[in-house]
Enzyme design. Structure first.
Site, PDB file in Angstrom:
ATOM      1  N   LYS A 177       0.839  -1.204   0.000  1.00  0.00           N
ATOM      2  CA  LYS A 177       0.000   0.000   0.000  1.00  0.00           C
ATOM      3  C   LYS A 177       0.871   1.249   0.000  1.00  0.00           C
ATOM      4  CE  LYS A 177      -3.757  -2.501   2.177  1.00  0.00           C
ATOM      5  NZ  LYS A 177      -4.409  -2.958   3.389  1.00  0.00           N
TER       6      LYS A 177
ATOM      7  N   GLN B 162      -4.596  -1.869   9.633  1.00  0.00           N
ATOM      8  CA  GLN B 162      -4.434  -3.185   9.012  1.00  0.00           C
ATOM      9  C   GLN B 162      -4.976  -4.274   9.940  1.00  0.00           C
ATOM     10  OE1 GLN B 162      -3.203  -3.738   5.822  1.00  0.00           O
ATOM     11  NE2 GLN B 162      -3.856  -5.849   6.161  1.00  0.00           N
TER      12      GLN B 162
ATOM     13  N   ASP C 116     -11.096   2.563   4.152  1.00  0.00           N
ATOM     14  CA  ASP C 116     -11.303   1.118   3.982  1.00  0.00           C
ATOM     15  C   ASP C 116     -12.794   0.761   3.907  1.00  0.00           C
ATOM     16  OD1 ASP C 116      -9.291  -0.678   3.537  1.00  0.00           O
ATOM     17  OD2 ASP C 116      -8.734  -0.906   5.648  1.00  0.00           O
TER      18      ASP C 116
END
Ligand code: NAD
Length: 288
Positions: A53, A97, A120
């Site tokens: 990312k 994450q 997200d």
């Protein structure tokens, strides 16, 4: 023989579009979009996703800061990190994450992220907006699948989309997206308790496999000409490879390809799209 949908190519086109839009944004004197990535612990897979990312962000001119914390960080300390990022005007997007260590409640951390920075699309407010068709961030993997369909000119309106898997990150948000006005599919969601799954799968014009089991979708489960989207990422042992394994999807690719109309490979199908959508979301966070 099915046409192979090239996710690497489509994802690279999207990254190029994001790069152009970032340039247009910064050329007016504004700072670059900024993504804060929170990584807890030393899980090699998570660390590798986070590196991917960061690299993809840098390539399109998005600044990303990875904040790394020891496995021993407490839930309270991590909540304080999220609150600080929420308040930081130089941070546009926040990504934590997952999975987090067992002593930390994932849901509590995700719920603490400001919905304005939830790139997200995991926060309940983001999921709610998605389900009632309001504008918001796109769930990365499902939106990546929709982009693959759109850019491969696959008709979704009125198509029967059968999704195997009902997870919060793939199956359910994809069902919501496919139902949206403008996409207009008829959606069936199957899961581990579904009866008669092969017969349902055979009805699909668009069959999406998001299960996490190698070669789950076999040739007899696919209608001739159907579009088959393989989300699965599974390791199978392969002594001929130096690392001892290879990655395969949830679809028995070699058996299904002669029957399907379009098919995504693994790797190189859905996978590259997920990060491309994250970049789109971070750009959106900075520009809206
Ligand atoms: P998950 O484990 O959260 O969910 C799996 C789903 O499959 C569940 O809803 C379960 O009901 C269903 N299932 C399990 N066994 C079944 C059976 N026998 N019959 C019918 N349904 C069954 O998984 P997930 O997070 O949605 O991920 C699914 C796969 O997709 C994994 O391989 C994962 O690695 C991969 N994935 C890939 C990407 C990407 O970017 N390409 C992103 C997310 C997940």
């Amino acid at each position: 023989m099915a046409h192979i949908i090239d996710g690497r190519l489509i994802a690279s086109q999207i990254r190029q579009e994001v790069k152009q839009a970032v340039l247009a944004h910064t050329s007016t004197g504004r700072r670059a979009p900024n993504l804060a990535v929170v990584l807890v612990g030393e899980d090699p897979a998570s660390a590798s996703y986070v590196r991917g990312k960061a690299k993809a962000s840098a390539e399109v001119g998005i600044e990303s800061d990875t904040l790394t914390f020891a496995e021993t960080i407490s839930e309270g300390e991590l909540l304080a990190v999220v609150k600080r990022l929420n308040a930081d005007h130089n941070v546009d997007g926040i990504l934590v994450q997952l999975p987090l260590p067992a002593h930390i409640d994932d849901t509590r951390i995700i719920n603490a992220i400001s919905p304005e920075k939830d790139v997200d699309c995991f926060h309940p407010a983001s999921v709610g907006r998605l389900s009632i068709g309001l504008d918001g961030y796109a769930p990365a993997t499902p939106a990546g699948i929709v982009l693959l369909l759109e850019r491969s000119n696959i008709e979704t309106s009125g198509a029967h989309c059968v999704i195997i898997g009902r997870s919060n990150i793939v199956g359910k948000p994809l069902a919501n997206l496919m139902l949206r006005k403008g996409i207009d599919a008829t959606v069936t969601v199957c899961h581990s308790r579904t009866r008669g799954l092969p017969a349902l799968a055979r009805q699909a014009d668009i069959l999406v496999a998001a299960i996490g089991r190698a070669h789950f979708v076999t040739a007899d489960m696919v209608k001739p000409g159907a579009t088959v989207i393989d989300v699965g990422i599974n390791r199978v042992s392969d002594p001929s490879r130096e690392r001892g394994y290879r990655l395969v999807g949830d679809v028995d690719f070699d058996a299904v390809r002669p029957i399907a109309g379009h098919i995504t490979p693994v790797p190189g199908g859905v996978g590259p799209m997920t990060i491309a959508v994250l970049l789109q979301n971070t750009l959106k966070a900075a520009t809206t």
